[in-house]
Design an enzyme around this catalytic site. Structure first.
Site, short mmCIF file in Angstrom:
data_model
loop_
_atom_site.label_atom_id
_atom_site.label_comp_id
_atom_site.label_asym_id
_atom_site.label_seq_id
_atom_site.Cartn_x
_atom_site.Cartn_y
_atom_site.Cartn_z
N GLY A 11 0.82 -1.21 0.00
CA GLY A 11 0.00 0.00 0.00
C GLY A 11 0.85 1.25 0.00
N ASP A 69 8.01 5.41 8.43
CA ASP A 69 7.40 4.71 9.56
C ASP A 69 6.16 5.51 9.91
OD1 ASP A 69 7.79 2.28 11.18
OD2 ASP A 69 7.52 3.68 12.83
N ASP A 155 -7.44 2.52 6.67
CA ASP A 155 -8.20 3.45 5.82
C ASP A 155 -9.73 3.27 5.89
OD1 ASP A 155 -6.09 4.98 4.97
OD2 ASP A 155 -5.76 3.85 3.12
N ARG A 181 1.10 10.89 4.54
CA ARG A 181 2.26 10.52 3.70
C ARG A 181 2.49 11.59 2.62
NH1 ARG A 181 0.66 5.99 3.51
NH2 ARG A 181 1.91 5.39 5.30
#
Ligand code: ITT
Length: 198
Positions: A11, A69, A155, A181
């Site tokens: 992912g 991370d 998600d 991200r």
């Protein structure tokens, strides 16, 4: 130009790949280096774990390596699962079991107390360089029912602030404009070329 991403998480790899491709870079991940060892995440913070992954692999491959991370921090659980997000429900990484455990832990928690955020720390490491570190988070809340099939991890249970659908109901390109991200990568994008070439 190629960027190596020190992740085995498909992912994440997919989100990074589409973001780097847009910027004109090729991407390799741990799947392209099956002979490399799994780096144990023995740190006690996101940054320590991201450093471990990036710096270990950069030393072995002798090239620039980016590691992520990340995790979900739930207010009613005092920040858990946090750095333990990938293995919340057990030693084996299992998204479905993690989501089920999260829902179970929050059974008694009312809607207005289900605040959470995704956190992402990125470490870019290269031989003989001080690593570059950036972080970002994405606020939201935890739903009562999983919804949506896109994305990965938590998600389906994460409703981003200002939205009424889950992160798994966003398209990949929509998520990549607003996620923890994406925000962290944006910060990195302003710095990493100067850092790498300087
Ligand atoms: P690598 O260490 O190989 O990169 P990993 O999945 O073990 O893969 P982490 O240790 O950083 O990565 O754990 C991150 C976990 O946090 C991930 O497995 C998900 O459960 C959760 N997570 C992180 N970012 C997420 C996102 O964008 N959407 C949903 N869940 C996410």
């Amino acid at each position: 130009q190629t960027v190596v991403i020190a992740t085995g998480n498909l992912g994440k790899a997919q989100e990074f790949t589409s973001m780097f491709h847009k910027a004109g870079y090729k991407v390799k991940t741990m799947k392209d280096f099956p002979e490399l060892p799994d780096v144990a995440e023995t740190g006690s913070t996101f940054e320590e774990n991201a450093r471990l992954k990036a710096e270990t692999i950069a030393n072995i491959l002798q090239c620039p390596v980016l590691a992520d991370d990340s995790g979900l921090q739930v207010e009613a659980l005092h920040g858990m699962p946090g750095i333990y997000s990938a293995r919340f429900a057990g030693e084996q990484k299992n998204d479905a079991a993690n989501n089920a455990k999260l829902l179970y832990e929050l059974t008694e928690v009312p809607d207005e107390q289900r605040r959470a955020q995704f956190h992402c720390t990125l470490v870019f490491a290269a031989p003989k360089k001080e690593s570059l570190v950036v972080e970002a988070s994405w606020p939201g809340r935890i739903a009562r029912i999983p919804q949506g099939d896109n994305g990965f991890g938590y998600d389906p249970l994460f409703i981003p602030q200002g939205m009424d659908i889950s992160a798994a109901q966003l398209s990949e390109s929509e998520k990549n404009q607003v996620s923890h991200r994406a925000l962290a990568l944006n910060k990195l994008q302003n710095q990493w070329q100067a850092w790498l070439e300087g």
